[in-house]
Scaffold this motif. Structure first.
Motif, short mmCIF file in Angstrom:
data_model
loop_
_atom_site.label_atom_id
_atom_site.label_comp_id
_atom_site.label_asym_id
_atom_site.label_seq_id
_atom_site.Cartn_x
_atom_site.Cartn_y
_atom_site.Cartn_z
N THR A 38 36.59 45.95 29.71
CA THR A 38 35.48 46.89 29.87
C THR A 38 34.97 46.77 31.29
O THR A 38 35.18 45.73 31.93
CB THR A 38 34.38 46.61 28.83
N LEU A 40 32.56 45.81 33.89
CA LEU A 40 31.34 45.04 34.08
C LEU A 40 30.87 45.16 35.52
O LEU A 40 29.82 44.65 35.88
CB LEU A 40 31.59 43.59 33.70
N SER A 45 30.56 50.84 35.15
CA SER A 45 29.83 49.89 34.30
C SER A 45 28.70 50.57 33.53
O SER A 45 28.17 49.99 32.59
CB SER A 45 29.32 48.70 35.12
N ARG A 52 30.06 46.62 26.09
CA ARG A 52 30.05 45.19 25.80
C ARG A 52 28.87 44.84 24.88
O ARG A 52 29.03 44.07 23.93
CB ARG A 52 29.95 44.37 27.08
N GLU A 56 29.20 43.05 21.21
CA GLU A 56 28.54 41.79 20.82
C GLU A 56 27.73 41.99 19.53
O GLU A 56 27.76 41.13 18.64
CB GLU A 56 27.65 41.30 21.96
N PHE A 77 35.84 38.92 26.91
CA PHE A 77 35.68 40.11 27.75
C PHE A 77 36.35 39.91 29.09
O PHE A 77 36.35 38.82 29.65
CB PHE A 77 34.20 40.40 27.99
N ASP A 79 36.86 42.12 32.99
CA ASP A 79 36.27 43.20 33.78
C ASP A 79 37.34 44.17 34.29
O ASP A 79 38.22 43.78 35.05
CB ASP A 79 35.49 42.60 34.95
#
Lengths: 435, 301
Positions: A38, A40, A45, A52, A56, A77, A79
């Motif tokens: 994903t 970040l 982002s 993200r 979670e 995770f 980036d």
């Protein structure tokens, strides 16, 4: 000789039958490890970080319910903003060193195109959880890759259909898209369908400002001089917000109808800069006020938890993540059941993924035989109401995925070329705000 | 080409060029005086933008009228220039003036990376936006096209002030003369008792402040988000190279050229918009390798 082969084959068939029915039930692991790529860092982002946060929340919720068949999930995770090379080696590391059971990659279409073949090489199940390019399953057959959401074609067709059905009286259109694959490809899909369905419309400007451009003054001046009836932009994130804000400051949003297929993800930040009347979509049936599911306990709980964690209402990447998790949970449940209650091996999970139906936080999604998800599309019109300090989506229409995308084995470009006027009669379910 | 379109192109080009100039002139100045190519210059721009947008938006929730954000921007930029720029010069750059250029480049690059991440830690990754001053100044209408007064009048006016101010400072004040002396011949200047260290510090703080001011002034017009710093540094390099490194008037002309080139492209050849700054740079450097205003310096032995 022939007999011998036949006998051997028969023996093999019997043996393999025995294997799937009861023999090697894989040992139940301590954890189901899930690797997620994903964004970040970098402009994307705006999608990756909510993605993200959603992952979670979903993982915690899943583990609170006992995990997958009694096994908790653990997330890793990585980036996507780190760049293609780094991402590929990180993907490889997660599979080979961390021994993740399932990967979820990616947001960027470019990353999906790179990582899908890698997942095949590494023989790891990969859930394409957010990327949009329609090319993935149209150009390639994959065993390990599945997409738990729609793709660019139904997303663009929904926006075009909505425009043609609700505001058919326009004769000029301009496009302002980001200058990279998505901006170009989405315009190709949209404009070729427009040409097939309403050939008299004139495209007065095709503007592709640099990705991440901070200033659209010149584009806006040109559009003000041209006065197109409709302005399409499939941009997202800061780019979309900068463009819409600058356009709104200079009154361009008053004189043209804006069609913004990704603006659901920017509603809360754009606030009043987004004009009432703009057509707004969210890449699927994703909306924190989803007319069919918003009152379910599951939906309300998720929105509340997401707000707690981030301070915002969830946007489409969060909902895409919910679909990826629903598919993961559903596939394991189906595979465990098919395996007589025993823990399944990877091939059994893949078997279960084929044709799987699952429900995230919107409508049910089904994976087709080419592993592409059938995800219905919600699209509507921005309108300011008292309850929120940003416009909500009104006059919503939900189009069924089957009606607005090519069938298995047909490429989008070819399918769009064959569209005729009957496409304009495509059915939809209509909702208004407050339904 | 009709006059109305030409007018539109001109307005857009000047507005954009003004902003680019504000940032690029700081880079040019720092290089001209200190011979350091400061990669972290873009980070000052980003810091200025982030600090300005969050401070102004916060004050606005406390009832501050939009136009008051302008002095807030100025103060923010000076604070960033003095604190971040000053500390960077005093504790990092000062140690490496005598080292190779490659090392200097690496150090400023490292600072750029640190500041980029620091910015992410402080402000996160979501876009920020506050346009109070832009709305306060209202719109102007030219031939049926609406412009914001902020971009078409205010920014170019500020850019002009900065250009004239810098010229005056360098040519008619003592501190400016000292900086010019250090630029021309550092050893000779030190031999007559000029404090080169202080000249460097002052120059660097001015450069950093200008970058931060550029960021602060850009913030009402655009979304402030990760990546604005690196974008600006690339553009500033193009301007500085086109101008001739160290040339302030050159930077103004180059920024204007790039602004106009870009808006011409949007109107007449949108496909070229992205490459316009670099196309202009290449064309200028082909004809004048030392840049528009660059001088071929005699090599010292």
């Amino acid at each position: 000789m022939l007999k011998a082969i036949a006998a051997a084959t028969a023996a093999l068939v019997v043996a393999s039958g025995a294997i799937t029915s009861d023999a090697i039930a894989a040992d139940k692991p301590d954890k189901v490890k899930v690797g997620i790529t994903t964004f970040l860092s970098g402009p994307a982002s705006v999608f990756g970080v909510p993605g993200r946060a959603a992952a979670e929340i979903l993982a915690k919720d899943l583990n609170d319910r006992g995990g997958i068949g009694g096994v908790p999930v653990e997330l890793f995770f990585t980036d996507e903003g780190a760049g293609g090379e780094t991402l590929a080696s990180e993907f490889r590391r997660l599979v080979q060193d961390e021994k993740v059971d399932v990967m979820m990659a990616a947001i960027s279409s470019g990353n999906c195109l790179n990582l899908a073949p890698l997942a095949e090489d590494l023989e790891v199940i990969n859930i394409l959880w957010d990327c949009g390019t329609q090319r993935i399953f149209e150009e390639e057959d994959y065993k390990y890759n599945f997409r738990t959401q729609g793709n660019a074609t139904p997303e663009m067709m929904a926006a075009l259909l909505y425009l043609l059905q609700t505001k058919p009286d326009f004769s000029t259109i301009a496009v302002v898209n980001q200058d990279y694959a998505w901006g170009r490809d989405s315009w190709n899909l949209f404009s070729s369908a427009l040409k097939a369905l309403k050939p008299d419309v004139k495209v007065v400007a095709e503007l592709f400002p640099r990705f991440g451009a901070p200033d659209y003054s010149a584009e806006i001046s040109r559009l003000q001089a041209l006065r197109p009836d409709v302005i399409l932009s499939t941009s997202w994130g800061g780019d979309l917000e900068t463009f819409v804000r600058q356009a709104s400051q200079r009154g361009l949003t008053q004189s043209s109808t804006f069609v913004l297929p990704l603006a659901e993800s920017s509603l809360q930040r754009l606030g009043g800069a987004l004009p009432d009347g703009a057509i707004v979509g969210g890449r699927g049936d994703h909306y924190f006020l989803h007319p069919e599911t918003k009152d379910t306990d599951k939906f309300k709980a998720f929105v509340a938890e997401f707000q707690d964690a981030t301070g915002d209402y969830p946007i489409y990447p969060a909902f895409h993540m919910a679909q990826a998790f629903a598919a993961l949970e559903g596939a394991y449940a189906k595979a465990i059941e098919a395996n007589g209650g025993e823990w399944p091996d990877e091939d059994q999970v893949i078997e279960a993924m084929n044709g799987l139906s699952f429900t995230g936080l919107g409508r049910e999604v089904t994976l087709r035989e080419d592993h592409q998800g059938l995800e219905d599309q919600l699209i509507g019109t921005a309108r300011t109401v008292g309850e929120y300090d940003f416009p909500i989506i009104d006059n919503m229409r939900i189009y069924a995925a089957e009606d607005i995308m090519p069938p298995v084995g047909t490429e989008s470009v070819e399918w769009i070329g064959g569209l005729d006027q009957s496409f304009l009669d495509t059915k939809f379910d209509a909702y208004t705000y407050g339904d | 080409m009709n006059t109305q379109l030409l007018l539109l192109v001109l307005f857009d080009g000047i507005a954009y060029g003004a902003l680019v100039f504000l940032v690029a002139v700081g880079l040019t100045l720092v290089f001209g005086v200190m011979r350091i190519l400061n990669v972290a210059h873009g980070s000052f721009y980003a810091l200025g933008a982030y600090a300005a947008v969050s401070l102004a938006a916060w004050l606005a929730t406390r009832g501050m009228p939009g136009w008051l954000a302008l002095p807030v921007y100025l103060v923010t930029a000076v604070v960033i220039g003095v604190v971040v720029g000053g500390l960077m010069e005093r504790f990092l750059l000062r140690r490496i003036y005598d080292n190779e250029q490659a090392l200097q480049l690496l150090v400023t690059f490292a600072i750029f990376m640190i500041l980029e991440n620091l910015q992410r830690v402080i402000w996160g990754v979501q876009p920020y936006f506050y346009s109070g001053p832009l709305q306060a100044l209202g719109n102007v209408s030219v031939g049926g096209v609406t412009y914001t007064a902020y971009q078409t009048l205010f920014l170019p006016a500020i850019a002009l002030c900065v250009l004239l101010g810098l010229r005056f400072f360098l040519r008619h004040t003592l501190a400016g003369s000292v900086i010019v002396a250090v630029t021309e011949d550092r050893e000779a200047a030190m031999a007559v008792g000029i404090n080169a260290r202080r000249a460097f510090l002052v120059t660097f703080v001015i450069g950093a402040t200008l970058a931060a001011l550029g960021g602060a002034l850009a913030s009402p017009t655009t979304s402030v988000l990760p990546g604005i710093g690196p974008d600006m540094i690339v553009l500033s390099f193009a301007v500085a190279a086109t101008a001739g490194l160290g040339q302030i008037e050159g930077a103004a002309l180059a920024a204007l050229l790039i602004g106009l080139g870009r808006s011409f492209a949007v109107f007449y050849a949108p496909e070229f918009e992205v490459v316009m700054p670099y196309l202009i740079m290449v064309l200028v450097l082909l004809v004048r390798p030392e840049g528009l205003f660059g001088r071929t310096a005699a090599r010292k032995i």
